[in-house]
Design an enzyme around this catalytic site. Structure first.
Site, PDB file in Angstrom:
ATOM      1  N   GLY A   1       0.729  -1.308  -0.020  1.00  0.00           N
ATOM      2  CA  GLY A   1       0.106   0.000   0.024  1.00  0.00           C
ATOM      3  C   GLY A   1       0.933   1.413   0.064  1.00  0.00           C
ATOM      4  CG  ASP A   2       2.518   5.180  -1.350  1.00  0.00           C
ATOM      5  OD1 ASP A   2       3.559   5.119  -0.883  1.00  0.00           O
ATOM      6  OD2 ASP A   2       1.949   6.220  -1.910  1.00  0.00           O
ATOM      7  CB  SER A   3      -1.078   6.737   2.861  1.00  0.00           C
ATOM      8  OG  SER A   3      -1.656   5.352   2.908  1.00  0.00           O
TER       9      SER A   3
END
Length: 216
Positions: free
Chosen positions: A82-84
């Site tokens: 994931g990445d935010s």
């Protein structure tokens, strides 16, 4: 069914542990700036925050899934990546790293609402088979209290909590007291949407409850 988290984020690890999953962890070997730049050059246009986090989340999960398949041919389970990214009015607020930058960010953010964009990728790995991926993005809006004082901002920054997190805040730590409202899956703001991960695992034929491996 095993779980590997393609991240070194303490917040993402804690989130999975709180949801009943004790994962393996592997750090992805991904040059995030280079990946994003290459995609922008390919498209001939800048990427939106939601596009960037999905692109990077998928790249991280793919890197770890490929290495895990090669290093542990007997592995059977899923890899989560994931990445935010946090944005207000289209302006991205990344990790501030420095105290003066974190203070400036909070002076700008108080009393305003931004959007936390989170990209998710889940790979299913089975011995002798090719990894199969499901992916999606999620978002949640975050509204900050307007009455946060300069003294509170300085004290919060002095804790060093906001220096290494996207947007310079946490919702599940010291920063939670300065957040008035979250619209969307709250776990998205922590780092990953658990409801989204459950859906993606389901698309791959994996029941979320089969991933529970923590006792107590």
């Amino acid at each position: 069914m095993r779980v590997c988290l393609a991240s070194t984020s303490p917040a993402r690890l804690a989130l999975l542990r709180q949801s009943g999953i004790e994962p393996l962890t592997m750090a992805p070997d991904v040059d995030e700036d280079a990946v994003a730049r290459a995609e922008e050059e390919r498209r001939g246009a800048p990427l939106e925050p939601a596009e960037i986090v999905l692109l990077l989340g998928r790249a991280k999960a793919a890197d770890v899934a490929a290495r895990l398949s090669a290093e542990d041919p007997a592995f059977e389970g899923i890899v989560i990546g994931g990445d935010s990214m946090f944005a207000i009015d289209g302006r991205v607020y990344g990790k501030p790293h420095r105290a003066d930058e974190a203070i400036r960010r909070w002076e700008e953010m108080r009393g305003r609402t931004g959007v936390l964009h989170s990209g998710h990728s889940v790979f299913l790995i089975r011995p002798g088979g090719e990894p199969v991926e499901a992916w999606a993005s999620a978002e949640a809006s975050v509204s900050f209290a307007a009455d946060v004082t300069a003294e509170e901002i300085r004290a919060y920054v002095a804790s060093r909590e906001p220096l290494q997190v996207a947007g310079a805040f946490t919702v599940d730590g010291l920063g939670g007291a300065f957040i008035e409202r979250v619209e969307g899956d709250p776990s998205t703001v922590v780092g990953m949407s658990l409801s989204m991960l459950r859906r993606l695992a389901g698309e791959l034929g994996v029941r979320w409850t089969d991933l529970w491996n923590r006792v107590g």
